[in-house]
Every structure is written in structure tokens, then in C-alpha cells.
Design an enzyme around this catalytic site. Sequence first.
Site, short mmCIF file in Angstrom:
data_model
loop_
_atom_site.label_atom_id
_atom_site.label_comp_id
_atom_site.label_asym_id
_atom_site.label_seq_id
_atom_site.Cartn_x
_atom_site.Cartn_y
_atom_site.Cartn_z
N ALA A 49 92.00 38.11 116.06
CA ALA A 49 93.01 37.46 115.21
C ALA A 49 93.57 36.20 115.89
O ALA A 49 93.88 35.22 115.23
CB ALA A 49 94.14 38.44 114.91
N LEU A 62 84.74 41.88 121.06
CA LEU A 62 84.33 43.27 120.95
C LEU A 62 84.59 43.99 122.27
O LEU A 62 84.77 43.35 123.31
CB LEU A 62 82.83 43.34 120.64
CG LEU A 62 82.39 42.80 119.28
CD1 LEU A 62 80.87 42.73 119.20
CD2 LEU A 62 82.95 43.66 118.16
N LYS A 86 86.91 37.59 127.44
CA LYS A 86 86.82 38.05 128.82
C LYS A 86 86.78 39.57 128.85
O LYS A 86 87.28 40.18 127.90
CB LYS A 86 87.97 37.54 129.69
CG LYS A 86 89.38 37.69 129.14
CD LYS A 86 89.93 39.02 128.72
CE LYS A 86 90.11 40.15 129.63
NZ LYS A 86 90.84 41.30 129.04
N ASP A 126 90.12 44.15 133.33
CA ASP A 126 90.85 43.82 132.09
C ASP A 126 91.90 42.72 132.33
O ASP A 126 91.88 41.69 131.65
CB ASP A 126 91.54 45.10 131.57
CG ASP A 126 92.30 44.86 130.29
OD1 ASP A 126 91.78 44.14 129.42
OD2 ASP A 126 93.42 45.37 130.15
N1 LIG Z 1 91.90 37.00 126.33
C1 LIG Z 1 92.83 37.91 126.15
O1 LIG Z 1 94.01 37.66 126.38
C2 LIG Z 1 92.43 39.26 125.61
C3 LIG Z 1 93.39 40.16 125.12
C4 LIG Z 1 92.96 41.38 124.62
C5 LIG Z 1 91.62 41.71 124.63
N2 LIG Z 1 90.71 40.83 125.12
C6 LIG Z 1 89.27 41.16 125.15
O2 LIG Z 1 88.78 41.14 123.81
C7 LIG Z 1 87.81 42.16 123.61
C8 LIG Z 1 88.29 43.06 122.47
O3 LIG Z 1 89.51 43.63 122.83
P1 LIG Z 1 90.56 44.11 121.71
O4 LIG Z 1 91.85 44.37 122.42
O5 LIG Z 1 90.56 43.18 120.57
O6 LIG Z 1 89.86 45.50 121.29
P2 LIG Z 1 90.13 46.36 119.99
O7 LIG Z 1 89.57 47.70 120.27
O8 LIG Z 1 91.54 46.23 119.55
O9 LIG Z 1 89.24 45.64 118.85
C9 LIG Z 1 87.83 45.66 118.91
C10 LIG Z 1 87.26 45.20 117.59
O10 LIG Z 1 85.84 45.29 117.67
C11 LIG Z 1 85.34 45.91 116.46
N3 LIG Z 1 84.05 46.54 116.72
C12 LIG Z 1 83.75 47.49 117.63
N4 LIG Z 1 82.44 47.81 117.53
C13 LIG Z 1 81.90 47.02 116.55
C14 LIG Z 1 80.61 46.88 115.98
N5 LIG Z 1 79.58 47.62 116.39
N6 LIG Z 1 80.43 45.97 114.99
C15 LIG Z 1 81.46 45.22 114.55
N7 LIG Z 1 82.71 45.33 115.05
C16 LIG Z 1 82.93 46.23 116.02
C17 LIG Z 1 86.42 46.89 116.11
O11 LIG Z 1 86.28 47.31 114.75
C18 LIG Z 1 87.67 46.04 116.38
O12 LIG Z 1 87.94 45.20 115.27
C19 LIG Z 1 87.69 42.87 124.95
O13 LIG Z 1 86.59 42.36 125.65
C20 LIG Z 1 88.97 42.54 125.69
O14 LIG Z 1 88.80 42.50 127.09
C21 LIG Z 1 91.09 39.62 125.60
#
Ligand SMILES: NC(=O)c1ccc[n+]([C@@H]2O[C@H](COP(=O)([O-])OP(=O)(O)OC[C@H]3O[C@@H](n4cnc5c(N)ncnc54)[C@H](O)[C@@H]3O)[C@@H](O)[C@H]2O)c1
Length: 390
Positions: A50, A107, A130, A213
Amino acid sequence: MIRNFVANHQQKTLKVWYHQRQKMTRSGKESSPMSSQKLRVGVIGAGIGAFHLAAYARLPQVEIAALAGLDDDRVRRVATEYQVPTTYREYGDLLAVPDIDAVSICLPNALHAPVTIAALRAGKHVLIEKPLARNVVEGRAMLAAAAAHGRVLMIALNHRYRGDVQWVKRYIESGALGTIYYAKAHWMRRSGIPQLGSWFVNKDLAGGGPLIDLGVHVLDIAMYLMGEPLARTVSASTYAEFGPRGLKGWAGRQQTADARHPYEVEDLATGFVRLDSGATLLLEASWATHGPAGDDFGVTLYGSEGGVELLVRNYTHENTVRVFHDIHDVPTDLAPRPAKVEGHLGVIERFVAAAHTGGPQEPSAADGLRRVELIAACYRSAAEGREIAL
Ligand SMILES: NC(=O)c1ccc[n+]([C@@H]2O[C@H](COP(=O)([O-])OP(=O)(O)OC[C@H]3O[C@@H](n4cnc5c(N)ncnc54)[C@H](O)[C@@H]3O)[C@@H](O)[C@H]2O)c1
């Protein structure tokens, strides 16, 4: 003095950018057909995805084409908020759309390598969240795929584009700190273990706990600010004091760790890194501690001519920087107030420029790989109880 330094730096940055653009245009590297059209992007994953959509939505040269994710309600909500015209469940369906030029992959960590490689094969430019990957083998395969398919691969190490970090970077580049010989980087949480049973606490799905993380962000800021020295040796330890007991979830929430909801990663990691510049770096990352932190991260740099402390408490942007010098032999603290700038927009502006018109790829996948190499060495050091040479 500080105002002059900022003005000079802005001029210098513009000159470098203009020069690079001229060189690219002359060498034909700039993809002129694409640059006259909008870049069509897709986002895969609706959690931090998002934030990617929010940033893309602000860029006039981008058309948001699609969002994919398995969590239907959240996907629908996020798609509505950012007016995404098409949604998919499976990432493969989004990658099969021929006129999507670029994707953000947001993801779980275990999917970073396979989905990135599939996207590059499908001809998409990729911005990966990341950490780059769970381990070095996966990370190298991702870089090789980007080279083989001639596509942009960048990484969302977003915090380096915060306004305060960028200010510190410019201050260092002015020479004000002299030689940086010691640095400390930390992201410490008092109570914020992700949900038991989620991918975050599963060793195979995440690759590790708070070090991979959260630690990856502050490791990135420290290395970026120090000018990318290479790590020579690493000595690290990891602990899991609270996770296996179901303690210290978000906001102090208690959980029950059992066979169906195991806790498989560390909840604190600490590492000591020797760098080829001769400097050393102390690294700390936790999801849970009995300590003063809320959800705080920062980097402290000690230089021969001055020092800087960047301390971000609970994701705030106010009063985050302090600068230390001796002025006429008197210890003097300065409290600069850089503008509030959120990091994801900075990364996404650069990704769009790289994919659209051949701008520089920063943060690069190679930066992401170096972070993974160091983190992997920390985990190995902790497991084997000894220093690891890189
Ligand atoms: N840069 C930042 O500040 C920051 C912050 C949070 C997370 N992240 C990174 O972002 C990534 C995701 O984290 P998150 O917190 O959004 O996780 P989350 O679990 O909240 O969201 C993961 C998303 O991936 C989707 N998903 C999972 N398997 C799937 C598939 N096979 N096909 C399609 N969609 C699929 C899920 O439905 C969900 O929408 C991680 O690598 C995390 O380290 C980065």
C-alpha cells in the site's frame, strides 16, 4: 555555514545529475520511446505494498495497472483507496499481463527470489522490498537474472531517503565529520514480536528475525552514510528470550507458542563488524527487550572532526539529528531540523526514473546483496559461536 553547505551540495547534485543525463543521452542508453509514455506498474502484495501504491499515485509519469494478493478483503480495500483498476489473487496472473512494465514485489521474504526472477523473465523491471532475499544464494540468483534479462532491479531500502538521513549524508560529504572510525546502528523494540503463526517468525519463510527484518534498515543507513565500506569480519550473537514464551507481542499482547504456532527466529541480535576502511560497526536489532526503547532506530557516527547521532523514536521525524563538534575547544551540540521526508517516495521516484528513462539504480540490488551477505555472516557467527571472515 550549514546553509552554504546545503546550497553548495544542491548545486553539486544537480550538476552531477545533468552530466549523467547528458552522457546517457549521448550513449543512447536513455530509452526515448518509453520516456514519452507512462510507466505501467503493478504491485504484488497488499501489506507494505500500500505504501508503494501511495508513492506511485503521486507520480504523473506512472499509471497504476494492477494489484495482486491473496488476502481478498485487504486487496479490495487497498485497490479502492488507490483506484487500482484490476486485481488478481495470484502473482503469476499479474506478471502475465504484457503491458505492465514494472512491478513492486511486497511479498513474504521466501517469495522474493522466485517472484523476482519470474518477473524479470516476464520482462518487468522490479522493485523488491527489503531484505533482498533470505540468503546469499537467492540474492545472487536475483542479480544474475536482472543482468541476463537486461531489466532494472532495485531494492526498497526506504529509510535511507528520509529527510534526516539525507541531510546527514550531505553533511558527511561536506567533510564535516573527517574520518568516520566507529559507528553504532540499532533498531530496538520493547514489545513488537509479530504474530505467532505468521511468516515473520517462521525461519524458512522469513530467513531470520529482527536482524533481517529491522536490522537490515539500520545496517543500510550506516553503510550508506559511511560510503559503502566492505565488511571484513563479523562476530554476532542471537537470543530468543520472549518469542518462545509467547511474550511481548505488539503493544504487550501475549500469545501462545505451540507446535502449530512455533517461534523459530531470534528476538534480539547483536553484531560487531570490522570494515575494510579500518572502521568498526556495532549492530543491534530486536523485536522485544526489557529496555528503554519504544520502537526506536538510529545510527551514531564518530568521526575525527565531529560526530552525528540520528535517533528516530517511534517513527517520528522531529528532533532526530544531533551534531557534535568542538568549536574553539568548547564541546558544542547542534540540533539541525531537516524537512520531514518519507522514504518510500524517495525510493519509488528513483525506481521510476531508472525504469522509465535510465536513471541511476539506487538503492541497487548489489547494495541489497551486500546487506544479506553481512546478515548471513552474523547468523553463521551466532550459530557457530565464532568470528566469520567475509
Ligand atoms: N520497507 C519497509 O519499511 C517494510 C515494512 C514492512 C514490510 N516490509 C517487507 O515487505 C514484505 C512484505 O511484508 P508485509 O508486512 O507487507 O507482509 P504481509 O504479510 O502483511 O503482506 C504480504 C502480502 O503478500 C501477499 N501474498 C503472499 N503470498 C502470495 C502469493 N503467492 N501470491 C500473491 N500474493 C501473495 C499476501 O496476500 C499479502 O497481501 C516483506 O519482505 C517485508 O520485509 C518492508
